[in-house]
Design an enzyme around this catalytic site. Structure first.
Site, PDB file in Angstrom:
ATOM      1  N   GLY A 140       0.702  -1.159  -0.172  1.00 31.67           N
ATOM      2  CA  GLY A 140      -0.182  -0.057  -0.200  1.00 31.67           C
ATOM      3  C   GLY A 140       0.985   1.163   0.056  1.00 31.67           C
ATOM      4  O   GLY A 140       1.927   1.179   0.255  1.00 31.67           O
TER       5      GLY A 140
ATOM      6  N   GLN B 115       2.907   9.940   1.307  1.00 24.77           N
ATOM      7  CA  GLN B 115       3.962   9.477   1.390  1.00 24.77           C
ATOM      8  C   GLN B 115       5.095   9.720   0.366  1.00 24.77           C
ATOM      9  O   GLN B 115       6.021   9.403   0.541  1.00 24.77           O
ATOM     10  CB  GLN B 115       3.773   7.905   1.664  1.00 24.77           C
ATOM     11  CG  GLN B 115       3.253   7.286   2.858  1.00 24.77           C
ATOM     12  CD  GLN B 115       3.161   5.992   2.807  1.00 24.77           C
ATOM     13  OE1 GLN B 115       2.144   5.110   2.343  1.00 24.77           O
ATOM     14  NE2 GLN B 115       4.258   5.225   3.131  1.00 24.77           N
TER      15      GLN B 115
ATOM     16  N   CYS C 252       6.242  -0.172   7.350  1.00 28.59           N
ATOM     17  CA  CYS C 252       5.838   0.926   6.539  1.00 28.59           C
ATOM     18  C   CYS C 252       6.789   1.602   5.579  1.00 28.59           C
ATOM     19  O   CYS C 252       8.332   1.554   5.996  1.00 28.59           O
ATOM     20  CB  CYS C 252       5.451   2.001   7.526  1.00 28.59           C
ATOM     21  SG  CYS C 252       4.664   3.538   6.415  1.00 28.59           S
ATOM     22  N   LEU C 253       6.708   1.894   4.229  1.00 28.20           N
ATOM     23  CA  LEU C 253       7.503   2.345   3.304  1.00 28.20           C
ATOM     24  C   LEU C 253       8.489   3.594   4.007  1.00 28.20           C
ATOM     25  O   LEU C 253       9.376   3.829   3.583  1.00 28.20           O
ATOM     26  CB  LEU C 253       7.127   2.679   2.011  1.00 28.20           C
ATOM     27  CG  LEU C 253       6.574   1.106   1.599  1.00 28.20           C
ATOM     28  CD1 LEU C 253       6.024   1.492   0.051  1.00 28.20           C
ATOM     29  CD2 LEU C 253       7.759   0.040   1.185  1.00 28.20           C
TER      30      LEU C 253
ATOM     31  N   HIS D 112      -4.092   1.383   7.676  1.00 19.38           N
ATOM     32  CA  HIS D 112      -2.707   1.850   7.849  1.00 19.38           C
ATOM     33  C   HIS D 112      -2.773   2.823   6.829  1.00 19.38           C
ATOM     34  O   HIS D 112      -2.344   3.983   6.990  1.00 19.38           O
ATOM     35  CB  HIS D 112      -1.877   0.707   7.454  1.00 19.38           C
ATOM     36  CG  HIS D 112      -0.406   1.012   7.419  1.00 19.38           C
ATOM     37  ND1 HIS D 112       0.551   0.837   8.148  1.00 19.38           N
ATOM     38  CD2 HIS D 112       0.163   1.997   6.516  1.00 19.38           C
ATOM     39  CE1 HIS D 112       1.709   1.237   8.031  1.00 19.38           C
ATOM     40  NE2 HIS D 112       1.456   1.840   6.997  1.00 19.38           N
ATOM     41  N   GLU D 113      -3.164   2.677   5.545  1.00 19.96           N
ATOM     42  CA  GLU D 113      -3.005   3.662   4.263  1.00 19.96           C
ATOM     43  C   GLU D 113      -3.928   4.750   4.737  1.00 19.96           C
ATOM     44  O   GLU D 113      -3.578   6.211   4.380  1.00 19.96           O
ATOM     45  CB  GLU D 113      -3.462   2.987   3.224  1.00 19.96           C
ATOM     46  CG  GLU D 113      -2.384   1.950   2.835  1.00 19.96           C
ATOM     47  CD  GLU D 113      -0.912   2.348   2.830  1.00 19.96           C
ATOM     48  OE1 GLU D 113      -0.423   3.619   2.671  1.00 19.96           O
ATOM     49  OE2 GLU D 113      -0.208   1.536   3.255  1.00 19.96           O
TER      50      GLU D 113
ATOM     51  N   HIS E 243      -2.529   7.285   6.803  1.00 16.92           N
ATOM     52  CA  HIS E 243      -1.553   8.502   6.508  1.00 16.92           C
ATOM     53  C   HIS E 243      -2.181   9.566   5.892  1.00 16.92           C
ATOM     54  O   HIS E 243      -1.446  10.744   5.890  1.00 16.92           O
ATOM     55  CB  HIS E 243      -0.929   7.670   5.155  1.00 16.92           C
ATOM     56  CG  HIS E 243       0.332   6.753   5.602  1.00 16.92           C
ATOM     57  ND1 HIS E 243       1.473   7.333   6.119  1.00 16.92           N
ATOM     58  CD2 HIS E 243       0.584   5.576   5.323  1.00 16.92           C
ATOM     59  CE1 HIS E 243       2.524   6.224   6.349  1.00 16.92           C
ATOM     60  NE2 HIS E 243       1.745   5.186   5.682  1.00 16.92           N
TER      61      HIS E 243
END
Length: 166
Positions: free
Chosen positions: A45, A50, A92-93, A134-135, A138
């Site tokens: 995701g 991000q 997480c990225l 999670h996304e 953000h």
């Protein structure tokens, strides 16, 4: 086109995204670039904040990493219901090299629009439910590390300070 993924503690990750008013060519191009970036980084995701864009836009594909065939592009997604509770091991990225257990809802229902402006409703459990939560966090400037205990968070912040001094 690959996007640069912002890393914590970049302050832009804590900003709240604005709704997408119109699905323009630029929004579609951003979604394509985010998808390419997510796949290259082997993520499941990626949210627009991000990559430094404050749009309520996420791309998700939990089918990988070998096969990628469940891509979802969600515009202005909102969780309309959430039930249950589960522990989720998350990474997480934007928080590279770190994973932690987080409490999440077990099931969620999300309403959004696709890239063509069609309304979509997603009823999710398991990994997809966790990824959606999670996304969407953000989009409100929330990272998974914001949901950790204060002790775990302070230990992580100390590590980050050491990394930044290098």
């Amino acid at each position: 086109m690959i996007c640069e993924v912002l890393h914590y503690p970049d302050s832009r990750l804590a900003e709240k995204s604005k709704p997408v008013e119109e699905i323009t060519k630029e929004i579609k191009e951003l979604a394509a670039a985010m998808t390419e970036t997510m796949y290259k980084e082997e993520g499941i995701g990626l949210a627009a904040p991000q990559v430094g864009k404050l749009h309520r836009l996420v791309v998700i594909d939990v089918s990988g990493p070998e096969v990628r065939n469940e891509l979802m592009t969600l515009i202005n997604p909102v969780i309309v219901s959430a039930e249950g509770s589960c522990d989720s091991e998350e990474g997480c990225l934007s928080v590279p090299g770190y994973r932690s257990k987080i409490k999440r809802s077990e099931t969620v229902v999300v309403k959004a629009q696709d890239l063509e402006g069609n309304d979509v409703t997603i009823e999710a459990d398991g990994l997809l439910a966790i990824c959606l939560q999670h996304e969407l966090d953000h989009l409100d400037g929330i990272l998974f590390i914001d949901k950790m205990s204060r002790l775990k968070r302070s230990l992580y912040d100390k590590k980050v300070k050491k990394w930044l001094k290098r």
